[in-house]
Design a protein around this motif. Structure first.
Motif, PDB file in Angstrom:
ATOM      1  N   ILE A  27      -7.251  -1.082   3.834  1.00  0.00           N
ATOM      2  CA  ILE A  27      -6.598  -1.895   4.844  1.00  0.00           C
ATOM      3  C   ILE A  27      -5.101  -1.631   4.781  1.00  0.00           C
ATOM      4  N   SER A  28      -4.499  -1.442   5.924  1.00  0.00           N
ATOM      5  CA  SER A  28      -3.055  -1.223   5.965  1.00  0.00           C
ATOM      6  C   SER A  28      -2.338  -2.555   6.175  1.00  0.00           C
ATOM      7  N   LEU A  29      -1.021  -2.547   5.990  1.00  0.00           N
ATOM      8  CA  LEU A  29      -0.211  -3.762   6.081  1.00  0.00           C
ATOM      9  C   LEU A  29       0.797  -3.631   7.219  1.00  0.00           C
ATOM     10  N   GLN A  30       1.085  -4.773   7.838  1.00  0.00           N
ATOM     11  CA  GLN A  30       2.018  -4.782   8.962  1.00  0.00           C
ATOM     12  C   GLN A  30       2.727  -6.128   9.007  1.00  0.00           C
ATOM     13  N   GLY A  31       3.951  -6.129   9.492  1.00  0.00           N
ATOM     14  CA  GLY A  31       4.672  -7.390   9.652  1.00  0.00           C
ATOM     15  C   GLY A  31       5.663  -7.655   8.542  1.00  0.00           C
ATOM     16  N   LEU A  32       5.872  -8.950   8.241  1.00  0.00           N
ATOM     17  CA  LEU A  32       6.914  -9.376   7.302  1.00  0.00           C
ATOM     18  C   LEU A  32       6.419  -9.359   5.861  1.00  0.00           C
ATOM     19  N   THR A  33       5.967  -8.203   5.438  1.00  0.00           N
ATOM     20  CA  THR A  33       5.383  -8.100   4.093  1.00  0.00           C
ATOM     21  C   THR A  33       6.427  -8.208   2.987  1.00  0.00           C
ATOM     22  N   ASP A  34       7.713  -7.978   3.319  1.00  0.00           N
ATOM     23  CA  ASP A  34       8.741  -8.011   2.273  1.00  0.00           C
ATOM     24  C   ASP A  34       8.995  -9.417   1.737  1.00  0.00           C
ATOM     25  N   ARG A  35       8.412 -10.432   2.378  1.00  0.00           N
ATOM     26  CA  ARG A  35       8.584 -11.809   1.907  1.00  0.00           C
ATOM     27  C   ARG A  35       7.541 -12.200   0.862  1.00  0.00           C
ATOM     28  N   PHE A  36       6.565 -11.325   0.644  1.00  0.00           N
ATOM     29  CA  PHE A  36       5.425 -11.690  -0.196  1.00  0.00           C
ATOM     30  C   PHE A  36       5.116 -10.594  -1.212  1.00  0.00           C
ATOM     31  N   ILE A  37       4.428 -10.977  -2.246  1.00  0.00           N
ATOM     32  CA  ILE A  37       3.791 -10.013  -3.146  1.00  0.00           C
ATOM     33  C   ILE A  37       2.373  -9.810  -2.618  1.00  0.00           C
ATOM     34  N   VAL A  38       2.055  -8.594  -2.251  1.00  0.00           N
ATOM     35  CA  VAL A  38       0.759  -8.302  -1.624  1.00  0.00           C
ATOM     36  C   VAL A  38       0.053  -7.196  -2.398  1.00  0.00           C
ATOM     37  N   GLU A  39      -1.218  -7.417  -2.706  1.00  0.00           N
ATOM     38  CA  GLU A  39      -2.062  -6.422  -3.367  1.00  0.00           C
ATOM     39  C   GLU A  39      -3.329  -6.239  -2.548  1.00  0.00           C
TER      40      GLU A  39
END
Length: 295
Positions: free
Chosen positions: A255-267
């Motif tokens: 799954i790819s990521l999009q949007g305001l991901t810099d506000r979160f820790i995402v794995e």
């Protein structure tokens, strides 16, 4: 190829008929009945009959069709009979996981079948009227089946909202649907875990989650002799048979990521989720796992 296309066309046509002919509880009951005996519809072997059913709009037509199917059918049939490559994108807003954007790319046989209903000028492009016809007479019906999308958040199954931003177009001769499914999961100081899986519980359609950026599954579903067969008895081993015949690598995906991901820790990862097992409990789907929290 013509016969098989008409078999799938009958499925699409009956869905159109549900939309135009029925409403209320009766519609829901008959749709559920249809899903459970979908294999039986393959015994109706002529496109002319299918066209007659579609043009004779009304609840009586549907009931007569179901009656004839039950008389003529002695067994169900091997699955799947449609193949859809799926691409998933997790979209983040300022609060957290806003939802999942999906792209479906359909197999050539299913593409031809759908175009046969809505694409009158055969110019290789879809105009606004044709896209709207797909949205109202095909895609909107999938809301009752959660768009073949199953989501767990922190281990609990979610009731999905209606899809948004539907679009359809042709890509390398294949029908593509794109849409967005809202989730609205607010991030906190602790990780939330969302599991997103794409599958049809009847396994009539095999949905395969592709690796982001890839050119698809890299398989030909017709390499499975049963994909186009109308006389093969169904059994719980259909998934393993199909996977082996076509060389499907179900360890792929992502799954790819999009949007305001810099506000979160995402794995993110792909993992099998046994609690989502379907088709006699024989298929354990691989789900896109998204873990996220505030930074």
């Amino acid at each position: 190829m013509y016969f098989v296309g008409r078999v799938v066309a009958l499925k699409v046509g009956i869905l159109f008929l549900f939309e135009d002919a029925l409403s209320g509880d009766l519609k829901g009951v008959l749709q559920s009945f249809y899903i459970h005996c979908i294999g039986a519809f393959q015994t109706i072997t002529t496109g002319i009959y299918m066209r007659f059913c579609i043009s004779w709009r009304g609840g009586a037509c549907l009931l007569v069709t179901l009656f004839l199917v039950l008389l003529e059918s002695g067994h169900a049939f091997a699955h799947p009979h449609a193949f859809v490559e799926t691409y998933l994108t997790a979209v983040f807003d300022e609060k957290g996981l806003a939802g999942v954007r999906q792209k479906w790319r359909m197999d050539p046989m299913l593409t031809v079948t759908i175009l046969d209903f809505i694409h009158e000028n055969h110019d290789g492009k879809l105009d606004e009227a044709e896209i709207e016809a797909l949205r109202t007479k095909s895609f909107s019906l999938l809301s009752e089946y959660d768009y073949f999308t199953h989501v767990q958040v922190d281990g609990k199954m979610q009731q999905l909202q209606n899809a948004m931003d539907f679009d359809a177009y042709l890509e390398k001769g294949k029908m593509v649907y794109e849409f967005f499914l809202p989730l609205n999961i607010e991030a906190g100081k602790k990780f939330h875990t969302a599991a997103v899986a794409s599958y049809d519980v009847t396994f009539y359609t095999c949905l395969f989650v592709c690796t982001p950026g890839s050119d698809g599954a890299g398989i030909d579903p017709l390499a499975d002799p049963q994909f186009a067969a109308n006389n093969a008895p169904a059994n719980p081993g259909d998934f393993d048979r199909f996977k082996d015949e076509v060389g499907l690598d179900d360890s792929q995906g992502g799954i790819s990521l999009q949007g305001l991901t810099d506000r979160f820790i995402v794995e993110t990862t792909m993992e099998e989720v046994p609690s989502m097992a379907y088709f006699h409990g024989q298929i354990i789907p691989s789900a896109a796992i998204i873990r996220f929290k505030l930074k």
